[in-house]
Motif scaffolding. Structure first.
Motif, PDB file in Angstrom:
ATOM      1  N   LEU A 159      41.725  22.522 -23.710  1.00  0.00           N
ATOM      2  CA  LEU A 159      40.460  22.012 -23.199  1.00  0.00           C
ATOM      3  C   LEU A 159      39.415  23.122 -23.152  1.00  0.00           C
ATOM      4  CD1 LEU A 159      38.741  19.790 -21.924  1.00  0.00           C
ATOM      5  CD2 LEU A 159      39.747  20.388 -19.709  1.00  0.00           C
ATOM      6  N   ALA A 160      39.819  24.313 -22.735  1.00  0.00           N
ATOM      7  CA  ALA A 160      38.886  25.437 -22.692  1.00  0.00           C
ATOM      8  C   ALA A 160      38.351  25.743 -24.082  1.00  0.00           C
ATOM      9  CB  ALA A 160      39.571  26.664 -22.099  1.00  0.00           C
ATOM     10  N   ARG A 161      39.218  25.731 -25.084  1.00  0.00           N
ATOM     11  CA  ARG A 161      38.767  25.961 -26.454  1.00  0.00           C
ATOM     12  C   ARG A 161      37.814  24.855 -26.901  1.00  0.00           C
ATOM     13  NH1 ARG A 161      40.655  28.430 -31.337  1.00  0.00           N
ATOM     14  NH2 ARG A 161      42.591  29.162 -30.403  1.00  0.00           N
ATOM     15  N   PHE A 162      38.151  23.615 -26.570  1.00  0.00           N
ATOM     16  CA  PHE A 162      37.293  22.478 -26.932  1.00  0.00           C
ATOM     17  C   PHE A 162      35.894  22.646 -26.332  1.00  0.00           C
ATOM     18  CE2 PHE A 162      35.478  18.376 -25.731  1.00  0.00           C
ATOM     19  CZ  PHE A 162      35.436  17.720 -26.947  1.00  0.00           C
ATOM     20  N   LEU A 163      35.828  23.038 -25.062  1.00  0.00           N
ATOM     21  CA  LEU A 163      34.531  23.198 -24.404  1.00  0.00           C
ATOM     22  C   LEU A 163      33.731  24.339 -25.023  1.00  0.00           C
ATOM     23  CD1 LEU A 163      35.600  22.641 -20.691  1.00  0.00           C
ATOM     24  CD2 LEU A 163      34.332  21.056 -22.167  1.00  0.00           C
ATOM     25  N   LEU A 164      34.409  25.391 -25.445  1.00  0.00           N
ATOM     26  CA  LEU A 164      33.723  26.483 -26.136  1.00  0.00           C
ATOM     27  C   LEU A 164      33.152  26.000 -27.463  1.00  0.00           C
ATOM     28  CD1 LEU A 164      36.225  29.389 -25.445  1.00  0.00           C
ATOM     29  CD2 LEU A 164      33.844  29.290 -24.664  1.00  0.00           C
ATOM     30  N   GLU A 165      33.912  25.170 -28.165  1.00  0.00           N
ATOM     31  CA  GLU A 165      33.420  24.620 -29.432  1.00  0.00           C
ATOM     32  C   GLU A 165      32.199  23.745 -29.205  1.00  0.00           C
ATOM     33  OE1 GLU A 165      36.837  22.618 -30.861  1.00  0.00           O
ATOM     34  OE2 GLU A 165      37.776  24.416 -31.699  1.00  0.00           O
ATOM     35  N   GLN A 166      32.200  22.973 -28.127  1.00  0.00           N
ATOM     36  CA  GLN A 166      31.049  22.116 -27.834  1.00  0.00           C
ATOM     37  C   GLN A 166      29.831  22.952 -27.459  1.00  0.00           C
ATOM     38  OE1 GLN A 166      31.978  19.124 -28.877  1.00  0.00           O
ATOM     39  NE2 GLN A 166      33.881  20.280 -28.963  1.00  0.00           N
ATOM     40  N   ARG A 167      30.067  24.075 -26.815  1.00  0.00           N
ATOM     41  CA  ARG A 167      28.953  24.975 -26.478  1.00  0.00           C
ATOM     42  C   ARG A 167      28.284  25.481 -27.751  1.00  0.00           C
ATOM     43  NH1 ARG A 167      27.954  28.242 -21.810  1.00  0.00           N
ATOM     44  NH2 ARG A 167      26.653  30.057 -22.262  1.00  0.00           N
ATOM     45  N   GLU A 168      29.105  25.736 -28.781  1.00  0.00           N
ATOM     46  CA  GLU A 168      28.565  26.208 -30.058  1.00  0.00           C
ATOM     47  C   GLU A 168      27.927  25.071 -30.844  1.00  0.00           C
ATOM     48  OE1 GLU A 168      31.917  27.972 -31.914  1.00  0.00           O
ATOM     49  OE2 GLU A 168      32.043  29.644 -30.486  1.00  0.00           O
ATOM     50  N   ASN A 169      28.302  23.820 -30.534  1.00  0.00           N
ATOM     51  CA  ASN A 169      27.756  22.667 -31.242  1.00  0.00           C
ATOM     52  C   ASN A 169      27.277  21.658 -30.203  1.00  0.00           C
ATOM     53  OD1 ASN A 169      27.078  20.591 -32.918  1.00  0.00           O
ATOM     54  ND2 ASN A 169      29.070  20.395 -33.895  1.00  0.00           N
ATOM     55  N   PRO A 170      26.084  21.898 -29.608  1.00  0.00           N
ATOM     56  CA  PRO A 170      25.631  21.040 -28.507  1.00  0.00           C
ATOM     57  C   PRO A 170      25.397  19.594 -28.907  1.00  0.00           C
ATOM     58  CG  PRO A 170      23.899  22.551 -29.222  1.00  0.00           C
ATOM     59  CD  PRO A 170      25.162  22.988 -29.893  1.00  0.00           C
ATOM     60  N   ARG A 212      27.884  15.792 -15.993  1.00  0.00           N
ATOM     61  CA  ARG A 212      27.740  16.877 -16.958  1.00  0.00           C
ATOM     62  C   ARG A 212      28.668  18.031 -16.605  1.00  0.00           C
ATOM     63  NH1 ARG A 212      22.974  19.338 -16.510  1.00  0.00           N
ATOM     64  NH2 ARG A 212      23.159  20.295 -18.562  1.00  0.00           N
ATOM     65  N   ILE A 213      29.221  18.656 -17.635  1.00  0.00           N
ATOM     66  CA  ILE A 213      30.041  19.848 -17.468  1.00  0.00           C
ATOM     67  C   ILE A 213      29.177  21.043 -17.849  1.00  0.00           C
ATOM     68  CG2 ILE A 213      32.092  21.087 -18.253  1.00  0.00           C
ATOM     69  CD1 ILE A 213      33.296  18.349 -18.970  1.00  0.00           C
ATOM     70  N   ILE A 214      29.016  21.987 -16.928  1.00  0.00           N
ATOM     71  CA  ILE A 214      28.181  23.154 -17.162  1.00  0.00           C
ATOM     72  C   ILE A 214      29.059  24.392 -17.204  1.00  0.00           C
ATOM     73  CG2 ILE A 214      26.269  24.565 -16.292  1.00  0.00           C
ATOM     74  CD1 ILE A 214      25.263  22.057 -14.833  1.00  0.00           C
ATOM     75  N   ILE A 215      29.033  25.102 -18.321  1.00  0.00           N
ATOM     76  CA  ILE A 215      29.815  26.326 -18.455  1.00  0.00           C
ATOM     77  C   ILE A 215      29.074  27.452 -17.744  1.00  0.00           C
ATOM     78  CG2 ILE A 215      30.735  28.035 -20.071  1.00  0.00           C
ATOM     79  CD1 ILE A 215      31.090  25.765 -22.087  1.00  0.00           C
TER      80      ILE A 215
END
Length: 227
Positions: A159-170, A212-215
């Motif tokens: 999940l952490a990796r997935f969220l990082l990927e979404q951060r790179e692809n908003p 919303r999930i905020i990193i």
């Protein structure tokens, strides 16, 4: 009716894609002339696994999931895609049936480049052929990482990796990407995703603002992703 402005939009998208980035503008324009614009609604089934392929799909805007369904009826999301992404690449390139199904997650628009048009372009355009080779190699690397994640990493790390990927692809962020959809992509259940989100929140890596999930701490999130 498709306007010249619409096709200019498609050309601009293709110029940023690994397959087409080195193709001369005149040849990109010729390909765009043969592509068909395809609006879609949220929840619309675009095609099914095993059906004949319409060609290469290119997303203009909106989100699409590519998935397979097990014999037990469980859905596994292979890819979550947004603007600028292509899908159904394999069948568009080898002429075989669709290897997976695709459904719109939100409303949007895509373009479909017929398989025979793509095949002819590949036979005559070395820049396109090399671009496709490099692009497919990148996808293969991502697939290896995805298999490694499923086999070796916990749901929290995935999940952490997935969220990082979404951060790179908003373009893939937002309320349309639900916990159920994330669970289907990570090979787990929504309840397990919820527990993993709480773990990441307690670690200080993220916080919630309503839905919303905020990193908050990218370094911490990368640590939790075992990167």
């Amino acid at each position: 009716m498709t306007s010249s402005t619409d096709r200019d939009t498609l050309i601009a998208i293709l110029q940023t894609h690994p397959y087409f980035a080195q193709v001369p503008p005149a040849q990109l324009a010729a390909l765009a002339q043969q592509a068909k614009r395809r609006p879609f609604a949220s929840g619309e089934l675009l095609f099914l696994d095993g059906q004949p392929s319409a060609g290469l799909w290119v997303i203009e805007h909106g989100r699409v999931k590519v998935f397979r369904v097990t014999l037990e009826g469980r859905e596994h999301v292979l890819h979550l895609l947004g603007p600028g992404d292509t899908f159904n690449d394999v069948s568009a390139l080898d002429g075989g049936p669709n290897p997976a199904s695709a459904m719109a997650v939100t409303g949007g628009t895509a373009w479909v480049l017929p398989a025979d048009v793509l095949e002819q372009a590949l036979a005559t355009n070395h820049a396109l052929a090399l671009g496709v080779i490099h692009g497919l190699n990148q996808r293969m690397r991502r697939l290896v990482v995805q298999i490694e994640d499923l086999a070796l990493r916990s749901v929290t790390a995935r999940l952490a990796r997935f969220l990082l990927e979404q951060r790179e692809n908003p373009s893939l962020a937002g309320p349309a990407v639900t916990r159920a959809l994330i669970a289907a992509h990570l090979g787990t259940t929504p309840e397990t995703v919820s527990r993993a989100l709480r773990t990441l929140e307690e670690s200080g890596a993220l916080e919630f603002d309503r839905h919303r999930i905020i990193i908050r701490d990218t370094a911490r999130l990368r640590e939790m992703a075992l990167l």
